[in-house]
Enzyme design. Structure first.
Site, PDB file in Angstrom:
ATOM      1  CB  CYS A 151      -0.982  -0.012   1.170  1.00 29.54           C
ATOM      2  SG  CYS A 151      -0.260   0.225   2.802  1.00 29.54           S
ATOM      3  CG  ASP A 152       4.381   1.141   2.220  1.00 28.31           C
ATOM      4  OD1 ASP A 152       3.446   0.346   2.397  1.00 28.31           O
ATOM      5  OD2 ASP A 152       5.376   1.179   2.963  1.00 28.31           O
ATOM      6  CB  ALA A 153       3.172   1.223  -4.216  1.00 26.15           C
TER       7      ALA A 153
END
Length: 369
Positions: A151-153
């Site tokens: 999800c950081d992407a």
């Protein structure tokens, strides 16, 4: 006598509140944070890596909010030092983050042709349009099944792509971004909790390899969701109002904002594990900073109702400023990771400083009494 004492206490509280939300004090806190961070680079980190990308995204937003020369000087120094280059992992979203400040400098340059955007252009086009194992679901681990599998992407790449799409006046970049964003959304977004799992290890699909909290609840990492919500604010600010998929991002932003609001701690900050605050009983600055930035941005841009979210945002900023010491250092930042871990008053990271100044950049814009 009791009434008089109450009036005195009320006046003191008003005075303290005015100091906390005085524009000059907020800007000074941001300046001190950047000055300290510039003197304390992360040992061993690459100057173009995601940690610096996140930090200098905060610096860019601080300059946009204040026009303070301290911030533009830090940005230009970074760009010259990096020779405007990106890392060469063209398949990896994290390595696109450094291009956000490059694009900001380019769009706000004081001298023509200051920024060389060729490395950024190469990276974005290769990342979006060249084939890779991750696009085919052939990542080197089981959970790396799509291009943006973590999800950081969603903070690292999409805001850069939106800015680049606007620069090129070509919505093929927006369409490609939306394609990969929706893959991540379908894989990791929990429609009941309105939060993102960090990656597929945290989905709780009754597999032995799935991870969960000791209380049996799903693990929703504060910073991971902060990456997503902060990224959504950046995306929505620059995404054309008439873009065909814009409503998807507005709806997602609202859903997450209301859920995050419910999970705020008494100290104004969010714990590292959103559904298990008892795991580490303290607030954490990086996730909290990104949440504060996003919620304040939502108010300032008319997406969130001020009367519903203002107290949440003001309480959060009060919590954030308590994490900054007299030197300017911002503590209580969880180290690099992918799941909830503890922090302390002495733990700091450049991306935590970035989250702090991101928050300040939008707090400055709130219309306060």
């Amino acid at each position: 006598m009791i009434i008089g004492t109450c009036l005195i206490l009320l006046n003191v509280n008003i005075s303290v509140a005015q100091q906390e939300f005085d524009r000059k004090n907020i800007e000074n806190a941001m300046v001190k944070a950047v000055e300290w961070q510039e003197q304390h680079p992360i040992f061993g980190s690459e100057p173009t890596d995601w940690t610096n990308g996140a930090y200098y995204t905060g610096v860019a937003r601080a300059h946009k909010a204040t026009d303070n020369m301290v911030f533009i000087a830090a940005l230009k120094t970074m760009g010259y030092r990096n020779e405007w280059k990106t890392p060469s992992r063209y398949y990896h979203a994290d390595d696109m983050a450094i291009s956000y400040p490059y694009l900001y400098i380019h769009n706000n340059q004081l001298r023509k042709d200051l920024v060389n955007l060729e490395p950024t252009s190469t990276f974005i086009n290769k990342h979006l349009f060249e084939d890779s194992d991750w696009k085919q679901g052939k990542g080197d681990k089981e959970f790396k099944t799509i291009l943006w599998w973590w999800c950081d992407a969603l903070f690292m790449a999409p805001p850069v792509i939106v800015e680049y799409s606007n620069l090129k006046n070509d919505r093929k970049y927006l369409d490609a971004m939306h394609k990969y964003y929706k893959q991540t959304y379908h894989l990791l977004y929990d429609k009941q909790e309105h939060l993102f799992s960090r990656d597929t290890r945290f989905l709780l699909r009754a597999k032995e390899t799935d991870l969960k909290e000791e209380n049996g609840k799903k693990i929703f990492w504060s910073r991971g969701n902060g990456w997503v919500l902060g990224g959504l604010a950046l995306i929505l600010e620059s995404m054309p109002k008439d873009y065909k998929h814009r409503d998807f991002y507005v709806t997602l932003f609202k859903e997450m904002s209301f859920r995050v609001k419910e999970l705020q701690g008494e100290d104004g900050l969010w714990c590292t594990s959103l559904l298990s605050p008892e795991s580490y009983k303290h607030g954490e600055v990086s996730g909290s900073g990104f949440f504060t930035f996003a919620l304040a941005w939502g108010i300032n841009n008319g997406i969130l109702e001020k009367d519903q979210f203002e107290n949440t945002v003001l309480k959060a900023w009060k919590g954030l400023v308590t994490a900054q010491d007299s030197s300017g250092k911002v503590g209580w930042v969880q180290d690099v990771g992918y799941d909830p871990k503890p922090a302390s008053k002495d733990s700091w990271q450049n991306f935590g400083t970035g989250a702090f100044i991101l928050a300040g950049s939008e707090i400055l814009k709130l219309r306060l009494p």
